[in-house]
Design an enzyme around this catalytic site. Structure first.
Site, PDB file in Angstrom:
ATOM      1  N   GLN A 136      73.812  27.328 -21.488  1.00  0.00           N
ATOM      2  CA  GLN A 136      74.183  27.548 -20.093  1.00  0.00           C
ATOM      3  C   GLN A 136      75.680  27.292 -19.899  1.00  0.00           C
ATOM      4  O   GLN A 136      76.281  26.456 -20.573  1.00  0.00           O
ATOM      5  CB  GLN A 136      73.374  26.612 -19.189  1.00  0.00           C
ATOM      6  CG  GLN A 136      71.868  26.743 -19.337  1.00  0.00           C
ATOM      7  CD  GLN A 136      71.289  27.912 -18.570  1.00  0.00           C
ATOM      8  OE1 GLN A 136      71.971  28.568 -17.790  1.00  0.00           O
ATOM      9  NE2 GLN A 136      70.019  28.193 -18.799  1.00  0.00           N
ATOM     10  N   HIS A 210      60.813  25.543 -21.814  1.00  0.00           N
ATOM     11  CA  HIS A 210      60.814  25.649 -23.277  1.00  0.00           C
ATOM     12  C   HIS A 210      60.688  24.291 -24.004  1.00  0.00           C
ATOM     13  O   HIS A 210      61.667  23.690 -24.405  1.00  0.00           O
ATOM     14  CB  HIS A 210      61.990  26.464 -23.807  1.00  0.00           C
ATOM     15  CG  HIS A 210      63.338  26.238 -23.190  1.00  0.00           C
ATOM     16  ND1 HIS A 210      63.923  24.995 -23.075  1.00  0.00           N
ATOM     17  CD2 HIS A 210      64.239  27.131 -22.699  1.00  0.00           C
ATOM     18  CE1 HIS A 210      65.120  25.127 -22.529  1.00  0.00           C
ATOM     19  NE2 HIS A 210      65.326  26.410 -22.288  1.00  0.00           N
ATOM     20  N   ASN A 213      62.952  22.218 -26.709  1.00  0.00           N
ATOM     21  CA  ASN A 213      64.337  22.675 -26.668  1.00  0.00           C
ATOM     22  C   ASN A 213      65.045  22.155 -25.421  1.00  0.00           C
ATOM     23  O   ASN A 213      64.506  22.216 -24.316  1.00  0.00           O
ATOM     24  CB  ASN A 213      64.397  24.203 -26.711  1.00  0.00           C
ATOM     25  CG  ASN A 213      63.827  24.761 -28.001  1.00  0.00           C
ATOM     26  OD1 ASN A 213      62.775  25.383 -28.023  1.00  0.00           O
ATOM     27  ND2 ASN A 213      64.520  24.515 -29.091  1.00  0.00           N
ATOM     28  N   ALA A 214      66.274  21.662 -25.605  1.00  0.00           N
ATOM     29  CA  ALA A 214      67.103  21.138 -24.512  1.00  0.00           C
ATOM     30  C   ALA A 214      66.432  19.977 -23.791  1.00  0.00           C
ATOM     31  O   ALA A 214      66.450  19.892 -22.557  1.00  0.00           O
ATOM     32  CB  ALA A 214      67.466  22.243 -23.527  1.00  0.00           C
ATOM     33  N   ARG A 221      58.700   4.888 -29.443  1.00  0.00           N
ATOM     34  CA  ARG A 221      59.112   3.930 -28.417  1.00  0.00           C
ATOM     35  C   ARG A 221      59.701   4.612 -27.182  1.00  0.00           C
ATOM     36  O   ARG A 221      59.770   4.003 -26.117  1.00  0.00           O
ATOM     37  CB  ARG A 221      60.137   2.936 -28.986  1.00  0.00           C
ATOM     38  CG  ARG A 221      59.531   1.946 -29.978  1.00  0.00           C
ATOM     39  CD  ARG A 221      60.452   0.753 -30.211  1.00  0.00           C
ATOM     40  NE  ARG A 221      59.841  -0.174 -31.146  1.00  0.00           N
ATOM     41  CZ  ARG A 221      60.040  -0.166 -32.456  1.00  0.00           C
ATOM     42  NH1 ARG A 221      60.843   0.742 -32.995  1.00  0.00           N
ATOM     43  NH2 ARG A 221      59.452  -1.047 -33.242  1.00  0.00           N
ATOM     44  N   GLY A 243      59.642  31.960 -34.241  1.00  0.00           N
ATOM     45  CA  GLY A 243      59.888  31.615 -35.629  1.00  0.00           C
ATOM     46  C   GLY A 243      61.267  31.031 -35.863  1.00  0.00           C
ATOM     47  O   GLY A 243      61.611  30.684 -36.997  1.00  0.00           O
ATOM     48  N   ASP A 268      61.891  33.845 -23.979  1.00  0.00           N
ATOM     49  CA  ASP A 268      63.272  33.409 -23.750  1.00  0.00           C
ATOM     50  C   ASP A 268      64.255  34.418 -24.344  1.00  0.00           C
ATOM     51  O   ASP A 268      65.335  34.068 -24.806  1.00  0.00           O
ATOM     52  CB  ASP A 268      63.512  32.011 -24.344  1.00  0.00           C
ATOM     53  CG  ASP A 268      64.742  31.324 -23.758  1.00  0.00           C
ATOM     54  OD1 ASP A 268      65.194  31.747 -22.676  1.00  0.00           O
ATOM     55  OD2 ASP A 268      65.262  30.385 -24.384  1.00  0.00           O
ATOM     56  N   ALA A 302      70.958  30.421 -28.694  1.00  0.00           N
ATOM     57  CA  ALA A 302      71.166  31.010 -27.363  1.00  0.00           C
ATOM     58  C   ALA A 302      70.055  31.994 -27.034  1.00  0.00           C
ATOM     59  O   ALA A 302      70.236  33.207 -27.087  1.00  0.00           O
ATOM     60  CB  ALA A 302      72.522  31.702 -27.314  1.00  0.00           C
TER      61      ALA A 302
END
Length: 376
Positions: A136, A210, A213-214, A221, A243, A268, A302
């Site tokens: 982003q 997603h 991811n991110a 813990r 994949g 995505d 990306a």
């Protein structure tokens, strides 16, 4: 129209050989039309629904032009994705308003059987954490802004179905509490801890952008967002099975943890999907695509270069996900998540006849039917 001899994906998410009738664009008990489609050797499944993709065939949702959206929707339909809820990027309010205006115009002029039906808008940003911005544009990252968001909702005229938000940002919890009755709040592009995520889910968030991811990793813990999502049974996590984004073992683990009642397959995908290797852009940032791998200059992944149909097949063929589960997570689950399941997402009498025939041995797409019209 009657479709005969296919193995039909039924309401209980199993395959059964039965006849399926289509009348006036919807699934029916019988049909007056004498057209017969032979589904021998094929599975008959609902049309796929992608609720998180950015672009394809050289175009991006954020281009905000009728030509771009029409080209994207044409490609998606021919690929078996009959309903689309494309995602924006982190951009200015002005740019996002143009995206919403364009989507509304497309919806209002759409003709069944020509291109994929636009069923919503997914605003992925700009209310995200700078530390997890991913691909982003940092220039437009901003804390949650109720006035701005309401303006975008109004511009979309009911189309805004999802938005991504980092719950640790200033004002996020109150923002979620205010808007969750109208729009599905999705936690993502976040560094939040377990307690903050739980607070956000209790405030009304019910989706996850997603999975893996991110976001922070799950550890013994510090279970973070993933642990909080597991503990909040209403939450529906998205997952990219191209994949590239996620190791097959992690995909199998996700299905074991969350189950196929909750997971939603997304692509995505970005504008390079359906295009050759080369240089492209995403949200104003330069992207290099080689094979199915799309990266920024610094190596950050990306988006994907794979459509949802190919993601679903990859989940089955390479990741050992049962076909029944993969189909469920690409059809009825996304439909339920954005409130489209009354008319879409399954092969049920009364619902619109968005249908696909896939070869049983290869899962190759044979026929696409949109609102009862044979497309290919």
């Amino acid at each position: 129209m009657v479709i005969k001899h296919a193995l039909v994906f039924t309401e209980d998410c199993r395959f059964t050989e039965k006849d399926v009738y289509v009348e006036n664009g919807r699934i029916a008990d019988t049909a007056s039309d004498t057209e017969v489609i032979d589904g021998s050797g094929c599975y008959l499944i609902p049309g796929l629904m992608d609720i998180h993709f950015h672009g394809c065939v050289g175009h991006d949702f954020c281009d905000a032009t009728p030509e771009a959206l029409n080209a994207m929707a044409e490609y998606e339909l021919k690929s078996g994705i009959t309903s689309i809820c494309p995602a924006s990027m982190t951009l200015s309010e002005e740019a996002l308003t143009a995206v919403c205006d364009n989507a509304r115009s497309y919806r209002d002029s759409w003709k069944p059987g020509t291109t994929a039906r636009l069923c919503g808008i997914n605003l992925e940003g700009p209310f995200i954490a700078m530390s997890k911005k991913g691909a982003q544009n940092p220039k437009y990252v901003t804390p949650p802004n109720a006035e701005m968001f309401q303006h975008l909702i109004d511009a979309g005229d009911g189309l805004v179905k999802l938005t991504t938000i980092a719950p640790e940002t200033e004002g996020a919890i109150e923002f979620i509490r205010q808007f969750s009755p109208q729009v599905r709040m999705s936690l993502g592009h976040t560094d939040c801890d377990y307690d903050t995520a739980r607070e956000a889910f209790l405030a009304g968030a019910s989706h996850m952008t997603h999975l893996f991811n991110a976001m922070p990793p799950f550890t013994h813990r510090k279970p973070a967002l993933i642990g909080a999502a597991y503990d909040t049974k209403k939450v529906t996590p998205e997952i990219i099975c191209d994949g590239i984004h996620i190791h097959p073992s992690s995909v199998r683990t996700a299905f074991s943890i969350f189950g196929d009642d909750r997971l939603i397959l997304i692509s995505d995908s970005m504008m390079a999907t359906g295009m050759p290797n080369g240089d492209y852009s995403l949200g104003g940032l330069d992207v290099k695509v080689t094979g199915r791998l799309a990266t920024l200059e610094d190596g950050t992944i990306a988006g994907s270069a794979t459509n949802l149909m190919e993601c679903m097949k990859t989940a089955v063929k390479q990741m050992e996900i049962p076909l029944e589960s993969a189909v469920k997570c690409a059809t009825i689950n996304p439909a339920k998540a954005i409130g489209e399941d009354r008319d879409y997402g399954s092969i049920s009498v009364g619902k619109f006849a968005d249908l696909l025939l896939l070869k049983q041995d290869t899962l190759e797409l044979q026929t696409v039917i949109s609102h009862g019209t044979v497309v290919s």
